[in-house]
Design an enzyme around this catalytic site. Structure first.
Site, PDB file in Angstrom:
ATOM      1  N   SER A 137       1.199  -1.447  -0.409  1.00 47.99           N
ATOM      2  CA  SER A 137      -0.139  -0.077   0.104  1.00 47.99           C
ATOM      3  C   SER A 137       0.359   1.372   0.211  1.00 47.99           C
ATOM      4  CB  SER A 137      -0.465  -0.240   1.084  1.00 47.99           C
ATOM      5  OG  SER A 137      -1.100   1.465   1.188  1.00 47.99           O
ATOM      6  N   TYR A 195      -2.348   0.143  10.761  1.00 45.78           N
ATOM      7  CA  TYR A 195      -2.445  -0.579   8.898  1.00 45.78           C
ATOM      8  C   TYR A 195      -1.105   0.375   8.144  1.00 45.78           C
ATOM      9  CZ  TYR A 195      -4.033  -0.782   3.937  1.00 45.78           C
ATOM     10  OH  TYR A 195      -3.735  -0.969   2.338  1.00 45.78           O
TER      11      TYR A 195
END
Length: 254
Positions: A140, A153
């Site tokens: 990501s 995250y």
């Protein structure tokens, strides 16, 4: 089938989102896909939609015993596996002071520990069988771009990038390449549903920071994933490739 792709690939998170798009694309290239997801119903629907070369394996990858079990089941069911795509993940958004330890652990367990265990389980089998292959980790832009509410995250994806590099070094002697694709804002069904509801303002703010001026489509990732799995990428390992419309480049305008 494209002769430079593995005959069989395991894809985690295959019931929805990016994982589903990758599974669909690989199947279209003639690859047999062993799809892993916690969503058993979603896996069944995926098999109905994509055909009998999609083999569903349901399980919770947050359980540390499940990756070994499902890799073994997939290997036994579809034969030697020479490709793995780690696409399963969760993305809760919670302010720092509200973040419980259980939520932190759930994110790190699925986003970082589970892919480590998947690679370990499959890598052992590939090395013992003397077959090379490739792993593609779905990372990501949050691995480098900090923002509020995603301490867990972002940390998991930053760790995932470094895990990719370390795995690439350790598995190279066995002929196994390991790379990562790091998406930015990708318009999966779930993302677009959120963008059209309570997340409208948040989505618009993200798009405004993307130099290319839009969210990406899952289909814009799949060719890159297939390339990294294929023999065309035979000299590529340990790379982190961003697919984010330029989001992580810096300040888009003044």
């Amino acid at each position: 089938m494209s002769s430079d792709l593995p005959d069989t690939v395991i894809v985690t998170g295959a019931a929805s989102g990016i994982g589903h798009a990758i599974a669909r694309h690989l199947l279209a290239q003639g690859v047999t896909v062993a799809g892993i997801d916690i969503d058993a119903d979603g896996l069944s629907e995926t098999r109905e939609a994509l055909g009998d070369r999609f083999h569903p394996f349901a399980g919770d990858l947050c359980d540390p015993e499940i990756p070994e079990r499902l890799v073994g089941a997939a290997w036994d069911a579809v034969g030697p596996v020479a490709g793995l795509v780690n696409a399963a993940g969760i993305y809760p958004v919670t302010p720092l002071f509200d973040m419980a330890v259980a939520e932190w652990d759930a994110v790190l367990n699925l986003n970082l520990r589970a892919p480590f265990l998947m690679v370990q389980a499959l890598g052992r089998r590939m090395a013992a069988a003397g077959i090379g292959g490739a792993v593609v980790n779905i990372g990501s832009s949050a691995s480098t771009l900090a923002r509020p509410g995603i301490a867990h995250y972002g940390s998991s994806k930053a760790g995932f990038s470094q895990l990719t590099r370390n795995l690439a070094i350790e598995l190279a002697p066995h002929g196994i390449r390991v790379n990562a694709v790091a998406p930015g804002l990708i318009g999966t069904d779930r993302v677009m549903e959120h963008a059209q509801g309570v997340g409208r303002a948040e989505h618009a703010a993200k798009v405004a920071r993307i130099p290319l001026g839009r969210e990406g489509r899952p289909e814009e990732l799949v060719d890159l994933v297939a390339y990294l799995l294929s023999e065309r990428a035979s000299y590529v390992t340990g790379s982190i490739l961003f697919v984010d419309g330029g989001l992580t480049l810096g300040i888009p305008s003044y």
